[in-house]
Structures are given as structure tokens and as C-alpha cells.
Design an enzyme around this catalytic site. Structure first.
Site, PDB file in Angstrom:
ATOM      1  N   GLY A 181      17.846  -1.610  -8.838  1.00  0.00           N
ATOM      2  CA  GLY A 181      18.917  -1.667  -7.847  1.00  0.00           C
ATOM      3  C   GLY A 181      20.105  -2.505  -8.306  1.00  0.00           C
ATOM      4  O   GLY A 181      20.565  -2.406  -9.456  1.00  0.00           O
ATOM      5  N   PHE A 182      20.591  -3.324  -7.376  1.00  0.00           N
ATOM      6  CA  PHE A 182      21.790  -4.119  -7.652  1.00  0.00           C
ATOM      7  C   PHE A 182      21.575  -5.170  -8.743  1.00  0.00           C
ATOM      8  O   PHE A 182      22.484  -5.471  -9.511  1.00  0.00           O
ATOM      9  CB  PHE A 182      22.257  -4.831  -6.376  1.00  0.00           C
ATOM     10  CG  PHE A 182      23.004  -3.928  -5.439  1.00  0.00           C
ATOM     11  CD1 PHE A 182      24.106  -3.214  -5.875  1.00  0.00           C
ATOM     12  CD2 PHE A 182      22.614  -3.790  -4.117  1.00  0.00           C
ATOM     13  CE1 PHE A 182      24.803  -2.371  -5.015  1.00  0.00           C
ATOM     14  CE2 PHE A 182      23.304  -2.950  -3.252  1.00  0.00           C
ATOM     15  CZ  PHE A 182      24.399  -2.250  -3.697  1.00  0.00           C
ATOM     16  N   TYR A 209      24.630  -6.820   3.220  1.00  0.00           N
ATOM     17  CA  TYR A 209      25.158  -5.575   3.788  1.00  0.00           C
ATOM     18  C   TYR A 209      25.551  -5.846   5.230  1.00  0.00           C
ATOM     19  O   TYR A 209      24.893  -6.646   5.914  1.00  0.00           O
ATOM     20  CB  TYR A 209      24.101  -4.466   3.721  1.00  0.00           C
ATOM     21  CG  TYR A 209      24.621  -3.130   4.203  1.00  0.00           C
ATOM     22  CD1 TYR A 209      25.591  -2.443   3.483  1.00  0.00           C
ATOM     23  CD2 TYR A 209      24.154  -2.575   5.391  1.00  0.00           C
ATOM     24  CE1 TYR A 209      26.085  -1.217   3.933  1.00  0.00           C
ATOM     25  CE2 TYR A 209      24.637  -1.356   5.845  1.00  0.00           C
ATOM     26  CZ  TYR A 209      25.607  -0.681   5.119  1.00  0.00           C
ATOM     27  OH  TYR A 209      26.099   0.513   5.559  1.00  0.00           O
ATOM     28  N   TYR A 231      20.783  -2.071  11.342  1.00  0.00           N
ATOM     29  CA  TYR A 231      20.923  -3.098  10.311  1.00  0.00           C
ATOM     30  C   TYR A 231      21.425  -4.445  10.849  1.00  0.00           C
ATOM     31  O   TYR A 231      20.683  -5.404  10.949  1.00  0.00           O
ATOM     32  CB  TYR A 231      21.833  -2.593   9.184  1.00  0.00           C
ATOM     33  CG  TYR A 231      21.580  -3.362   7.904  1.00  0.00           C
ATOM     34  CD1 TYR A 231      20.739  -2.866   6.921  1.00  0.00           C
ATOM     35  CD2 TYR A 231      22.157  -4.625   7.709  1.00  0.00           C
ATOM     36  CE1 TYR A 231      20.472  -3.596   5.766  1.00  0.00           C
ATOM     37  CE2 TYR A 231      21.896  -5.351   6.552  1.00  0.00           C
ATOM     38  CZ  TYR A 231      21.056  -4.830   5.591  1.00  0.00           C
ATOM     39  OH  TYR A 231      20.785  -5.563   4.467  1.00  0.00           O
ATOM     40  N   LYS A 267      20.444 -11.642   6.971  1.00  0.00           N
ATOM     41  CA  LYS A 267      21.697 -11.669   6.213  1.00  0.00           C
ATOM     42  C   LYS A 267      22.666 -12.703   6.803  1.00  0.00           C
ATOM     43  O   LYS A 267      23.378 -13.387   6.056  1.00  0.00           O
ATOM     44  CB  LYS A 267      22.335 -10.278   6.176  1.00  0.00           C
ATOM     45  CG  LYS A 267      21.544  -9.258   5.346  1.00  0.00           C
ATOM     46  CD  LYS A 267      21.338  -9.686   3.894  1.00  0.00           C
ATOM     47  CE  LYS A 267      20.669  -8.613   3.048  1.00  0.00           C
ATOM     48  NZ  LYS A 267      20.275  -9.081   1.703  1.00  0.00           N
ATOM     49  N   VAL A 300      21.529   4.070  -2.623  1.00  0.00           N
ATOM     50  CA  VAL A 300      20.125   4.432  -2.753  1.00  0.00           C
ATOM     51  C   VAL A 300      19.434   3.461  -3.698  1.00  0.00           C
ATOM     52  O   VAL A 300      19.789   3.385  -4.872  1.00  0.00           O
ATOM     53  CB  VAL A 300      19.983   5.860  -3.340  1.00  0.00           C
ATOM     54  CG1 VAL A 300      18.523   6.292  -3.305  1.00  0.00           C
ATOM     55  CG2 VAL A 300      20.861   6.840  -2.593  1.00  0.00           C
ATOM     56  N   THR A 301      18.485   2.711  -3.183  1.00  0.00           N
ATOM     57  CA  THR A 301      17.626   1.875  -4.025  1.00  0.00           C
ATOM     58  C   THR A 301      16.214   1.950  -3.445  1.00  0.00           C
ATOM     59  O   THR A 301      16.014   2.484  -2.348  1.00  0.00           O
ATOM     60  CB  THR A 301      18.050   0.387  -4.033  1.00  0.00           C
ATOM     61  OG1 THR A 301      17.836  -0.149  -2.726  1.00  0.00           O
ATOM     62  CG2 THR A 301      19.506   0.190  -4.422  1.00  0.00           C
TER      63      THR A 301
HETATM   64  P1  NAD Z   1      15.522  -3.297  -5.203  1.00  0.00           P
HETATM   65  O1  NAD Z   1      14.230  -3.074  -4.510  1.00  0.00           O
HETATM   66  O2  NAD Z   1      16.041  -2.233  -6.086  1.00  0.00           O
HETATM   67  O3  NAD Z   1      15.449  -4.649  -6.074  1.00  0.00           O
HETATM   68  C1  NAD Z   1      14.709  -5.754  -5.654  1.00  0.00           C
HETATM   69  C2  NAD Z   1      14.395  -6.652  -6.824  1.00  0.00           C
HETATM   70  O4  NAD Z   1      13.690  -7.805  -6.340  1.00  0.00           O
HETATM   71  C3  NAD Z   1      13.502  -6.027  -7.890  1.00  0.00           C
HETATM   72  O5  NAD Z   1      13.960  -6.444  -9.159  1.00  0.00           O
HETATM   73  C4  NAD Z   1      12.128  -6.643  -7.617  1.00  0.00           C
HETATM   74  O6  NAD Z   1      11.285  -6.743  -8.747  1.00  0.00           O
HETATM   75  C5  NAD Z   1      12.562  -8.029  -7.161  1.00  0.00           C
HETATM   76  N1  NAD Z   1      11.550  -8.729  -6.376  1.00  0.00           N
HETATM   77  C6  NAD Z   1      11.049  -8.415  -5.159  1.00  0.00           C
HETATM   78  N2  NAD Z   1      10.148  -9.344  -4.773  1.00  0.00           N
HETATM   79  C7  NAD Z   1      10.076 -10.255  -5.774  1.00  0.00           C
HETATM   80  C8  NAD Z   1       9.313 -11.445  -5.980  1.00  0.00           C
HETATM   81  N3  NAD Z   1       8.458 -11.901  -5.071  1.00  0.00           N
HETATM   82  N4  NAD Z   1       9.491 -12.112  -7.137  1.00  0.00           N
HETATM   83  C9  NAD Z   1      10.352 -11.662  -8.086  1.00  0.00           C
HETATM   84  N5  NAD Z   1      11.101 -10.569  -7.935  1.00  0.00           N
HETATM   85  C10 NAD Z   1      10.951  -9.874  -6.796  1.00  0.00           C
HETATM   86  O7  NAD Z   1      16.558  -3.644  -4.039  1.00  0.00           O
HETATM   87  P2  NAD Z   1      18.157  -3.704  -3.946  1.00  0.00           P
HETATM   88  O8  NAD Z   1      18.580  -2.663  -2.979  1.00  0.00           O
HETATM   89  O9  NAD Z   1      18.790  -3.793  -5.277  1.00  0.00           O
HETATM   90  O10 NAD Z   1      18.323  -5.087  -3.168  1.00  0.00           O
HETATM   91  C11 NAD Z   1      18.823  -6.258  -3.759  1.00  0.00           C
HETATM   92  C12 NAD Z   1      19.684  -7.004  -2.752  1.00  0.00           C
HETATM   93  O11 NAD Z   1      20.848  -6.223  -2.455  1.00  0.00           O
HETATM   94  C13 NAD Z   1      19.005  -7.263  -1.408  1.00  0.00           C
HETATM   95  O12 NAD Z   1      19.360  -8.527  -0.947  1.00  0.00           O
HETATM   96  C14 NAD Z   1      19.602  -6.200  -0.520  1.00  0.00           C
HETATM   97  O13 NAD Z   1      19.571  -6.552   0.847  1.00  0.00           O
HETATM   98  C15 NAD Z   1      21.010  -6.168  -1.059  1.00  0.00           C
HETATM   99  N6  NAD Z   1      21.808  -4.984  -0.675  1.00  0.00           N
HETATM  100  C16 NAD Z   1      21.321  -3.720  -0.863  1.00  0.00           C
HETATM  101  C17 NAD Z   1      22.092  -2.632  -0.451  1.00  0.00           C
HETATM  102  C18 NAD Z   1      21.597  -1.217  -0.633  1.00  0.00           C
HETATM  103  O14 NAD Z   1      22.178  -0.322  -0.026  1.00  0.00           O
HETATM  104  N7  NAD Z   1      20.602  -0.979  -1.460  1.00  0.00           N
HETATM  105  C19 NAD Z   1      23.350  -2.836   0.110  1.00  0.00           C
HETATM  106  C20 NAD Z   1      23.823  -4.126   0.243  1.00  0.00           C
HETATM  107  C21 NAD Z   1      23.034  -5.194  -0.149  1.00  0.00           C
HETATM  108 NA    NA Z   2      17.994  -5.792  -7.320  1.00  0.00          NA
END
Ligand code: NAD
Ligand code: NA
Length: 395
Positions: free
Chosen positions: A51-52, A223, A233, A242, A272-273
Site C-alpha cells: 500500500g502507501f 483519510y 469512515y 484518525k 485500493v489496498t
Molecule cells: P496496507 O494493508 O497495504 O499496509 C499496511 C502495512 O502495515 C503493511 O506493510 C503491513 O505489513 C504493516 N503492518 C500491519 N500490522 C503490523 C504490525 N503489527 N507490525 C508491523 N507492520 C505491520 O494498508 P494501507 O492502505 O497502505 O494503509 C496504510 C495507512 O494509510 C493507514 O494508516 C491507512 O489508514 C492510511 N490510508 C489508506 C488509504 C487507502 O485508501 N488505502 C487512504 C488514506 C489513508
Molecule cells: Na502501507
């Protein structure tokens, strides 16, 4: 063995390791094509494997030449299967970064634990000296507290229950989903897992260990979304978490003042993640949004968002570009009133029978499959993957 996708509900039960390599390579190519920028040289990414977080790491390594340490919780090959997509993403990223002459270290384990904080501190001291940027990109349903107790986050609304169409990725169908109203305990627990407390513990530990450079930046991802998604959300349990994260940015910002450093929240667009596919109802909004944004030529994937964040809104010519609440708005294009008006019109019309013709659900599904290494045009899925060669790869 030949790897076929196993999708259950909105969760991928397996990944295609070679496809994951192609997906990482695509992101690297996208960053290279966008051109280099003058960014931080030593970066810690918490949540680096997908993801991000992964996109951030790629944007910084290949856009700004950064050395990186990435922390993630991922599974390697075992008798249960080949392992998770994030496991391979880490490996393919490291190989490519090293080839380009950058340090890339993957630490696998629980980022909520003090053990991991110590391991990161030691690794920074040995390998990088200090870091110039700390990225907080964890998404988790559970947090093991320092005393060993487990706290679980939930995805619920608050006030009245909310019902809407959700997306079943396994059967490519729309299904009714209801978000129940959370109890006060569930709200509190979600804030404990996904709020800012752990982020603050990280910055405190790193600062005390003298691992942060002068002028250090810290950023966490959030978000907000349009009003139409508030029941799902912003007014849901995750929205409370958040809000807490946003407030914590102010606390950390004060703590970093003695280093001339700053803490920020970047409010990103919906993408999408692995994590977002799991949020009830949101993927239907996302499928419609993707269609509208693509039609208007303003669509971004994870990598384009993160490249624009660092090159344009954090390390560009104007420095950090934030709004009056000190939020970096990467959701600017998503929240454009014209975009939202178009999405709302589609959302009021969408049904299980017509959704394939509205928005871009095919694109959403493809993005989801590609997160797990499937449906990449350059990969030959008829070719067997070499399990023993994969088992020898180390993070
Ligand atoms: P993702 O599931 O793709 O990534 C999550 C990451 O966290 C992975 O690398 C995973 O290995 C790691 N992780 C989870 N639990 C862990 C633990 N206990 N120890 C170590 N690593 C751990 O998710 P994402 O969508 O990239 O989310 C990342 C951030 O971005 C979040 O805070 C999410 O709220 C925020 N965000 C996401 C979106 C979206 O639309 N996807 C939009 C805005 C903000
Ligand atoms: Na991430």
C-alpha cells in the site's frame, strides 16, 4: 507449482511472488519516469511492505536516492503456503534498491512492540546513523500492548447503523452491508490500535536514542473523504482513530521542535489496498470514484500519490504544503466538488445489476489482484514458480 489466485470475500489468501516482482518493478518505473527530486536521504518506513508504505519507500529510494529501513509484519514460505505478497514486495524492493546503490533493510516483526523499536534503533545506529524522515503507515486490526494484552480495532459506524451496497471481490457482486453502531469500548479500542499513541511512542523512542537528525520530518497517513462517506469512515470507529492521529501530530510536532523537526499528517485519497478493500461499503464508493477520476484524467494509484506527496508537497520548492489545520491534502483531487457531484450521481443509481457499467469496478478488481501479484500483463501465469528458489530468498 502453478499459482492460481485464491480470493475469499475481500481478502486474498495467496499471492503470486513473480507477479509481485512485476508490480514492484512497475512502481519503480513510474517513479523513475516522474524524475528525481531533492528529498530525504535516510528514511524509516513503518508499514513498508504494501500500500502507501511500500509506495512511499519506492518513491523515496528511486526518486530521491534514499536509504531505507522498512518494518512490516509479513509471512514467508512455510507448509501453509508461499507466504504473503508483502513478504515478496520487501525482497524485490531490497534487491532493486541495492542494485541502484541504496541501502535497504527489511525488519519483519511487530511494529507495536518495544522489541521492534529497539531493533530499529540498533539498525539505524549501525547502518544509517540517524534518519531524516519517519513514515507511519501501519494498518492493523490488532495491537499487542507493551504489557501483552491484545486490543482489536473494529470497522463500525457510530450513532445509527448504516446500510449500503458493499463489494464482494470474490464473486464480483454487490451485496448489502450493514455497519453496526460501535459501543464506546469499541471506539476506544479502535483508537488504541489505529490512533496516534503508538506513533508517538516511536518518535519518543527514536528521539531519546538520538536517531533523529536535525530538521527531521515525521508523517502519518490519514483519510477524511467526502461527506457522503462519513457514516462509513469519518464518523466511524476508524474516523475517531484518525482524529486521534491528527491530534497526536501536534504533540509530536512540539516534541520535535528541539530538533527543528516537524510532524505531519498527510490526508490521502481513497485507494485500493489490502486494508481499504476490507472496509465495508467504501469499495463501492472507490469503484465509482476511480471511474470518474480516470474519465477526467486525474486518477492516481498509490505510487502516483506518494510520488506527488514527496516531490510536490513535502520536499518540493515550497517545502511542506499544508492547509490551515496543518494537514497535507493529497485528497485535493478526490474532493474536487465536480468530481464528488459526479460520484454522488452514480452512487444514487448503482445496483447489483448495473454496477459493471458504472464507475471502474474492473479497474478496482485489477488493482486488487495486482496487489497480490495477479493479472500483471507481463507475467506468464502458465509458468510454474520455483518454490525452493523462493524459499531461499531472505528479507
Ligand atoms: P496496507 O494493508 O497495504 O499496509 C499496511 C502495512 O502495515 C503493511 O506493510 C503491513 O505489513 C504493516 N503492518 C500491519 N500490522 C503490523 C504490525 N503489527 N507490525 C508491523 N507492520 C505491520 O494498508 P494501507 O492502505 O497502505 O494503509 C496504510 C495507512 O494509510 C493507514 O494508516 C491507512 O489508514 C492510511 N490510508 C489508506 C488509504 C487507502 O485508501 N488505502 C487512504 C488514506 C489513508
Ligand atoms: Na502501507
Amino acid at each position: 507449482m502453478i499459482v492460481h489466485p485464491q480470493i475469499q470475500g475481500c481478502v486474498a489468501r495467496n499471492c503470486h511472488p513473480i507477479g509481485c516482482r512485476a508490480a514492484v518493478a512497475q512502481q519503480i518505473a513510474s517513479v523513475r519516469a516522474a524524475g528525481s527530486f531533492n528529498g530525504p536521504k535516510r528514511v524509516l518506513v513503518l508499514g513498508a511492505s504494501s500500500g502507501f508504505g511500500l509506495a512511499s519507500r519506492i518513491a523515496l529510494a528511486f526518486g530521491a536516492g534514499a536509504d531505507t529501513i522498512g518494518v512490516s509484519f509479513e509471512r514467508g514460505p512455510s507448509d501453509k503456503g508461499l507466504g504473503s505478497a508483502g513478504w515478496y514486495n520487501n525482497i524485490w524492493f531490497r534487491q532493486a534498491a541495492e542494485q541502484a546503490g541504496h541501502i535497504a533493510i527489511n525488519l519483519i516483526g511487530d511494529a507495536f512492540s518495544d522489541t521492534m523499536r529497539q531493533q530499529v534503533i540498533e539498525t539505524i545506529r549501525q547502518q544509517l546513523g540517524q534518519v531524516d524522515l519517519v513514515i507511519y503507515s501501519l494498518a492493523s486490526g490488532i495491537r499487542v500492548m507493551p504489557d501483552g494484552t491484545q486490543v482489536r480495532s473494529v470497522l463500525k459506524t457510530t450513532g445509527q447503523p448504516f446500510t449500503g451496497w458493499g463489494l464482494d471481490l470474490e464473486h464480483d457482486a454487490l451485496v448489502q452491508q450493514t455497519l453496526a453502531a460501535a459501543s464506546p469500548e469499541e471506539i476506544r479500542d479502535t483508537v488504541t490500535v489505529m490512533g496516534g499513541e503508538d506513533w508517538q511512542l516511536w518518535l519518543q523512542a527514536l528521539q531519546q536514542a538520538d536517531c533523529l537528525s536535525k530538521g527531521v520530518q515525521a508523517v502519518a497517513y490519514s483519510y477524511i473523504g467526502p461527506e457522503s462517506t462519513y457514516p462509513i469512515y469519518r464518523d466511524g470507529t476508524i474516523g475517531y482513530a484518525k482524529e486521534h492521529l491528527h491530534a497526536t501530530a501536534e504533540t509530536i510536532n512540539l516534541q520535535l521542535a528541539e530538533l527543528g523537526g516537524h510532524a505531519w499528517v498527510s490526508v490521502c485519497k481513497a485507494l485500493v489496498t489490502k486494508a481499504s478493500a476490507y472496509i465495508p461499503v467504501l469499495p463501492v464508493y472507490l469503484g465509482l470514484l476511480m471511474g470518474v477520476m480516470k474519465e477526467r484524467g486525474v486518477h492516481e494509484g498509490c505510487i502516483e500519490q506518494m510520488q506527488r506527496l514527496f516531490a510536490g508537497k513535502m520536499y518540493g520548492p515550497q517545502g511542506v504544503v499544508a492547509d490551515g489545520n496543518r494537514l497535507i491534502r493529497m485528497d485535493d483531487r478526490e474532493l474536487d466538488p465536480a468530481i464528488q457531484a459526479a460520484v454522488s450521481t452514480l452512487w444514487s443509481k448503482v445496483t447489483p445489476d448495473n454496477f459493471h457499467g458504472l464507475g471502474d469496478f474492473a479497474g478496482l478488481k485489477r488493482d486488487f489482484m495486482q496487489l497480490n501479484g495477479f493479472e500483471l500483463p507481463e507475467v506468464d501465469y502458465g509458468a510454474p514458480v520455483n518454490e525452493s528458489a523462493l524459499a531461499e530468498l531472505v528479507p
